[in-house]
Design a protein around this motif. Structure first.
Motif, PDB file in Angstrom:
ATOM      1  N   LYS A 128      -4.553  -1.287  40.350  1.00  0.00           N
ATOM      2  CA  LYS A 128      -3.595  -1.012  41.419  1.00  0.00           C
ATOM      3  C   LYS A 128      -3.384   0.498  41.482  1.00  0.00           C
ATOM      4  N   THR A 156      -4.376  -4.883  45.421  1.00  0.00           N
ATOM      5  CA  THR A 156      -4.484  -4.983  43.970  1.00  0.00           C
ATOM      6  C   THR A 156      -5.692  -5.855  43.631  1.00  0.00           C
ATOM      7  N   THR A 167      -6.672  -5.690  35.899  1.00  0.00           N
ATOM      8  CA  THR A 167      -5.916  -5.393  37.115  1.00  0.00           C
ATOM      9  C   THR A 167      -6.068  -3.923  37.495  1.00  0.00           C
ATOM     10  N   SER A 210      -8.211  -0.233  45.600  1.00  0.00           N
ATOM     11  CA  SER A 210      -6.989  -0.487  44.829  1.00  0.00           C
ATOM     12  C   SER A 210      -5.761   0.212  45.395  1.00  0.00           C
TER      13      SER A 210
END
Length: 221
Positions: free
Chosen positions: A84, A182, A82, A178
């Motif tokens: 973000k 996300t 991930t 990002s």
């Protein structure tokens, strides 16, 4: 069967497929060949998972939607963690693999949308608009900004570029994306196309190459 990301050795990597985030106008010569304005920041758009088909298999053109369907060869980045509001170091660590994509474009539809100031999704995000290859492992690439991209159609070289010519390099692109979207495991980022885009036709035989790492032979049905 749902699309599954795979390494070139056949091992399933990440499933299911997520979204495809694309970068427009990331090679200066491609910007010039289409007489577009040079971007001042990355130009983003998204293809849904339904746009993706395996590049290794013959693919069809939506002739009911357009009579001017173009190929755009691109380096594809598979996301494995991930991201973000990430920085470039985090972006690099999140790359799970490198592959090839064809960003198929309904050029006549896109031109009409641009003239009206409308989004491009109808021209870029239709079903089957993203033939996507298998991926080489991230650690197989020592220099992301020194990779060759090549497309041959019917034994004629149409595109022959290098990631060194990107306006916005890969890691800065991932960090930039990002900040807005996300990125999750299974997502793919397409990083723009070199010059030499053009029209596809039924029966075309394609060879798509990523440096010495990956080569895919396919055809248009």
């Amino acid at each position: 069967m749902a699309y599954a990301h795979r390494y070139v050795d056949g091992e399933t990597l990440i499933h299911p497929l997520g979204k495809v985030v694309c970068i427009g106008r990331n090679y200066a010569e491609h910007v010039r060949e289409l007489n577009n304005a040079m971007p001042t920041e990355p130009l983003l758009f998204i293809k849904p998972a339904t746009a993706v088909v395996p590049m290794e298999e013959p693919f069809a053109l939506p002739s009911h939607l357009s009579s001017d369907i173009h190929y755009e060869t691109e380096l594809a980045i598979l996301i494995g963690a991930t991201l973000k509001q990430a920085d470039e170091a985090e972006a690099k660590a999140a790359i799970a693999g490198f592959g090839l994509a064809l960003d198929l474009t309904l050029r006549d539809v896109q031109s009409k949308l641009k003239d009206k100031g409308q989004p491009w999704e109808k021209a870029k995000a239709f079903d089957g608009s993203c033939p996507l290859s298998r991926f080489v492992r991230a650690d197989a690439v020592s220099d992301i900004q020194n990779l060759g991209l090549k497309l041959t159609i019917n034994n004629e070289v149409r595109q022959d570029g290098t990631t060194a010519d990107m306006i916005n390099p890969v890691l800065s692109l991932l960090a930039y994306i990002s900040q807005y979207f996300t990125l999750q495991p299974g997502d793919v980022v397409l990083t723009g196309t070199p010059e030499g885009v053009g029209q596809l036709h039924s029966g075309d035989q394609l060879v798509v190459t990523l440096d010495s790492l990956l080569q895919v032979e396919t055809r248009v049905r």
